[in-house]
Design an enzyme around this catalytic site. Sequence first.
Site, mmCIF file in Angstrom:
data_model
loop_
_atom_site.group_PDB
_atom_site.id
_atom_site.type_symbol
_atom_site.label_atom_id
_atom_site.label_comp_id
_atom_site.label_asym_id
_atom_site.label_seq_id
_atom_site.Cartn_x
_atom_site.Cartn_y
_atom_site.Cartn_z
ATOM 1 N N GLU A 390 0.848 -1.189 0.000
ATOM 2 C CA GLU A 390 0.000 0.000 0.000
ATOM 3 C C GLU A 390 0.885 1.241 0.000
ATOM 4 O OE1 GLU A 390 -4.410 -0.636 1.632
ATOM 5 O OE2 GLU A 390 -2.914 -0.338 3.215
ATOM 6 N N HIS A 391 1.126 1.738 -1.180
ATOM 7 C CA HIS A 391 1.943 2.938 -1.354
ATOM 8 C C HIS A 391 1.038 4.018 -1.920
ATOM 9 C CE1 HIS A 391 5.699 4.976 -3.293
ATOM 10 N NE2 HIS A 391 5.203 5.653 -2.282
#
Length: 561
Positions: A390-391
């Site tokens: 999750e960037h």
Amino acid sequence: MLDIQNIQNPILPGFNPDPSIVRVGDDYYIATSTFEWYPGVQIHHSRDLANWQLAARPLTRASQLDMRGNPDSGGVWAPCLSFSDGLFWLIYTDTKRRDGAWKDSHNYLVTAPTIEGPWSEPVYLNSSGFDPSLFHDEDGRKWLVNMIWDHRQQGGDKFGGIVCQEYSVAEQRLVGEIRNIYRGTDHKLTEGPHIYRKDGYYWLLTAEGGTGYEHAATMARSKDLFGPYETDPAKHLLTSKDAPEAYLQRAGHADIVETQNGEFFMVHLCSRPLDATRGSAPGRVVGIHEEDARRSPLGRETAIQKLVWDKGEFPRLAHGGCVPADAAPAPGLPHAPVAPIVTRHDFAPGPLPVEFQWLRTPEPDRLFSLDARPGALRIFGRAAPGSTFEHALVARRQVDIAYSAETEIDFQPESYQQFAGLISWYNGFKFHYLAVSATDNGARELRVLSCPADWPMLRVEQPLAEPVALPATGTIRLGCDVDGMVLRFRYAIGNGEWTDLGVELDQSAISCEAGNGPGNNFTGAFIGMCAHDTSGRGQHADFLNFTYQPVPSGPSNSGAA
């Protein structure tokens, strides 16, 4: 209607590699690889082969594509787009592992009645190799071809040839014998197959030599689908490997289309290294070495060449030789201009503007929202830069050698573990980041974080002598200016004047060729907005607008998202 005389290359500037082209009536479509960027696969549309506009990104939901955990430059490799039986057929690879002796490359098929969809649920095909392509034979049978990965081989060439197997539409699976139909030439690394039927032959177009400066496109033919295949006596139809002076380098991985007028054109992968690009600025940044001038921040792009393909003969580039031309003579088709790319976005509720993408996840609501604060793009601080899960990064391609970008951010960090701002991004070890953050006592400050392809240390440098103190509240405008190898950051308080931060960063590091990190790198430079919160509290940042503007001093070729 005005006829186009020449088509300027590249036709899809910026990161748009591995083109697959198809014509349906008077409409042309090109599908290109998107790797770890979501949604998956870019499809551009044209009616004159010169002007292209983004038409679709078809892989939009988790059942079709979930790349959480995929490595940098993994994900969607080399799609193949075709049309048959009233449907568009899209074959694609989702690469889960790309380094070392093995590849985990899973191949799928989706279909749609129109390019806009709806696109079907995926059919799993195989995992034996990558670069799958679907050939629709004249008798109605369909055949999947892909390179096969041979982990037994020592060294870098584990490319075991091109295999062919029938696809059963009724059973929605591959059936029958798997045949290795072509093992390539001594140039090795044979991949990227496409098959065509013409003049009583099966024509097999492959890519060879790897996707770097030795890349090439090679043609072979056979009277039988399963071979044996005779390689073109000229060996390579297209390559820049022996022409270091050519404007278009790394030429290969190609596909061919026949126009409604019976002409043949080939689209192919290429890149424009900074030393071969007008407007580049070699030597202007401390630490740039001569070999760095062979770097291509725009990544691997798509160009087009006209072919001469006489009956029963191997095709040839219309301008002669095998080196790609800067411009191709256009077909006799009416000029079909497309809408210009939007350069400024004042965010509003609704879908994300089409210029932008994000990384890996099919759950974008966890990363950003255009509805949480009307008039702003809210990005939720998630994992650290380079996270493969999750960037929270929303970005668009760099498609010009010289450009300026700006955004306005409203962000109240409570800790130095919370930071958000404007980022020039390639992957987790190649980026330049202008970040609003906080001190130990929560006072806002501005920092520059730079990771210029420094592998294996992955050191994040902080080029500013001291962080810049910021007012406790209010918006901050962030800007960057890129000219070839040079990136400069600037900032402004509210509506105040811009202040140059006085540092010059190496933009050539934001490229495929920079560094010696894991495996090869296959994407291109992006510029965008991001928020990070390594405390896990999810502090959000609101971005009120975003502007990307080509700068005339560099060669502008903004024709695609």
